[in-house]
Design a protein around this motif. Structure first.
Motif, PDB file in Angstrom:
ATOM      1  N   LYS A 194       0.836  -1.197   0.000  1.00  0.00           N
ATOM      2  CA  LYS A 194       0.000   0.000   0.000  1.00  0.00           C
ATOM      3  C   LYS A 194       0.873   1.249   0.000  1.00  0.00           C
ATOM      4  O   LYS A 194       0.589   2.232  -0.700  1.00  0.00           O
ATOM      5  CB  LYS A 194      -0.934   0.015   1.204  1.00  0.00           C
ATOM      6  N   ARG A 195       1.973   1.218   0.744  1.00  0.00           N
ATOM      7  CA  ARG A 195       2.885   2.366   0.753  1.00  0.00           C
ATOM      8  C   ARG A 195       3.531   2.574  -0.620  1.00  0.00           C
ATOM      9  O   ARG A 195       3.697   3.712  -1.074  1.00  0.00           O
ATOM     10  CB  ARG A 195       3.961   2.150   1.821  1.00  0.00           C
ATOM     11  N   GLU A 198       0.972   4.318  -2.675  1.00  0.00           N
ATOM     12  CA  GLU A 198       0.801   5.705  -2.239  1.00  0.00           C
ATOM     13  C   GLU A 198       1.958   6.585  -2.689  1.00  0.00           C
ATOM     14  O   GLU A 198       1.760   7.758  -3.045  1.00  0.00           O
ATOM     15  CB  GLU A 198       0.670   5.758  -0.718  1.00  0.00           C
ATOM     16  N   GLN A 199       3.171   6.036  -2.685  1.00  0.00           N
ATOM     17  CA  GLN A 199       4.335   6.828  -3.069  1.00  0.00           C
ATOM     18  C   GLN A 199       4.385   7.089  -4.569  1.00  0.00           C
ATOM     19  O   GLN A 199       5.039   8.029  -5.008  1.00  0.00           O
ATOM     20  CB  GLN A 199       5.618   6.140  -2.602  1.00  0.00           C
ATOM     21  N   LEU A 255      10.719   2.830   2.482  1.00  0.00           N
ATOM     22  CA  LEU A 255       9.257   2.890   2.626  1.00  0.00           C
ATOM     23  C   LEU A 255       8.832   3.625   3.892  1.00  0.00           C
ATOM     24  O   LEU A 255       7.656   3.953   4.062  1.00  0.00           O
ATOM     25  CB  LEU A 255       8.678   1.475   2.636  1.00  0.00           C
ATOM     26  N   LEU A 257       8.966   2.361   6.926  1.00  0.00           N
ATOM     27  CA  LEU A 257       8.225   1.385   7.715  1.00  0.00           C
ATOM     28  C   LEU A 257       9.151   0.527   8.563  1.00  0.00           C
ATOM     29  O   LEU A 257      10.300   0.274   8.178  1.00  0.00           O
ATOM     30  CB  LEU A 257       7.417   0.460   6.793  1.00  0.00           C
TER      31      LEU A 257
END
Length: 269
Positions: A194-195, A198-199, A255, A257
């Motif tokens: 998902k990241r 989004e990026q 990321l 994360l």
């Protein structure tokens, strides 16, 4: 932010990924199974029945300017790998002809082979199996065809609430007791993908793997004990720690994360 996503392949991984993406994006999920189509709808996605090798024209028209996640694994038979590579490359051509904004290819850390070493995102590829060679071919083609819009995501062995390798290893006689394990939990994969979406488009190669690498004997013995399964029996033919170790630290940092399941010991059900 681009709101359109086409998730090509809604199998085990896709079933976890789609509902998380559907919270914020319009998702078109593909499957070859009418039964899985109902699950895609329940997860908040629109459905397109598609099997690799089908004419992709209508699918790609519905995916105009979309972020495309290619999550279609190869078949299990060696004779199918060349066909799989050709069909995946043709599918990439079709999506790019319809102006895909971001092409995300779900690959595998098996592209590095089994040579003993610490593996980073820039390490030499030494594919040994038909599947790994196919993934290398598709990775290279995606980068060539999509350029800066291609992101390659190489996954370690997948673990989840309903999937753990010890269930098939318990009670068996096994070799390579001191080979390290490279695993990643589906929760961390979903958050990471998902990241990536989004990026936005980026020419990147990413690893998704836990940060800790116990040996097979230590890990699967403890897993079996905690899950009340018969213990695997390891041959004592290997004394030193061996095998490739996937270093995903740079990818997690990129990321922004920290994996929730940073150690495989966190993944024991």
């Amino acid at each position: 932010m681009q709101r359109n996503i086409t998730l090509c392949g809604c199998g085990w991984l896709g079933n976890y990924l789609l509902p998380v993406l559907a919270d914020d994006f319009q998702v078109l999920g593909t499957t070859r199974s009418p039964h899985r189509a109902e699950q895609i709808k329940k997860n908040g996605g629109a459905v397109y029945l598609f099997e690799l090798g089908d004419n992709p024209s209508e699918l790609c028209q519905q995916s105009e300017n979309a972020t495309v996640i290619l999550n279609i694994p190869p078949g299990r038979h060696h004779q199918e790998f060349n066909t799989y590579s050709q069909q995946m490359c043709s599918l990439i051509d079709a999506f790019m002809a319809h102006h895909a904004r971001h092409l995300i290819f779900i690959s595998t850390t098996s592209v590095y082979g089994e040579k003993e070493r610490i593996v980073t995102e820039n390490s030499e590829l030494i594919p040994q199996t038909g599947s790994a060679k196919s993934h290398c071919t598709i990775e290279a083609y995606a980068k060539q065809r999509a350029g800066d819009a291609a992101t390659i995501v190489r996954l370690a062995g997948l673990v989840g609430p309903d999937r753990h390798p010890v269930t098939s290893l318990s009670g068996k006689q096994l070799s390579q007791a001191n080979r390290v394990v490279n695993l990643v939990h589906i929760h961390d994969v979903v958050i990471a993908l998902k990241r990536v979406v989004e990026q936005g488009a980026a020419s990147k190669t990413l690893h998704l793997c836990s940060l800790v690498h116990p040996t097979r004997k230590d890990y699967y013995t403890q897993c079996a004990m905690k899950m009340a399964l018969p213990l695997p029996i390891f041959d004592e033919d290997q004394k030193e720690v061996k095998g490739k170790q996937i270093d995903a630290s740079a990818s997690w940092e990129y990321l922004g994360l920290t994996p929730k399941y940073a150690s495989p010991f966190d993944m024991i059900i």
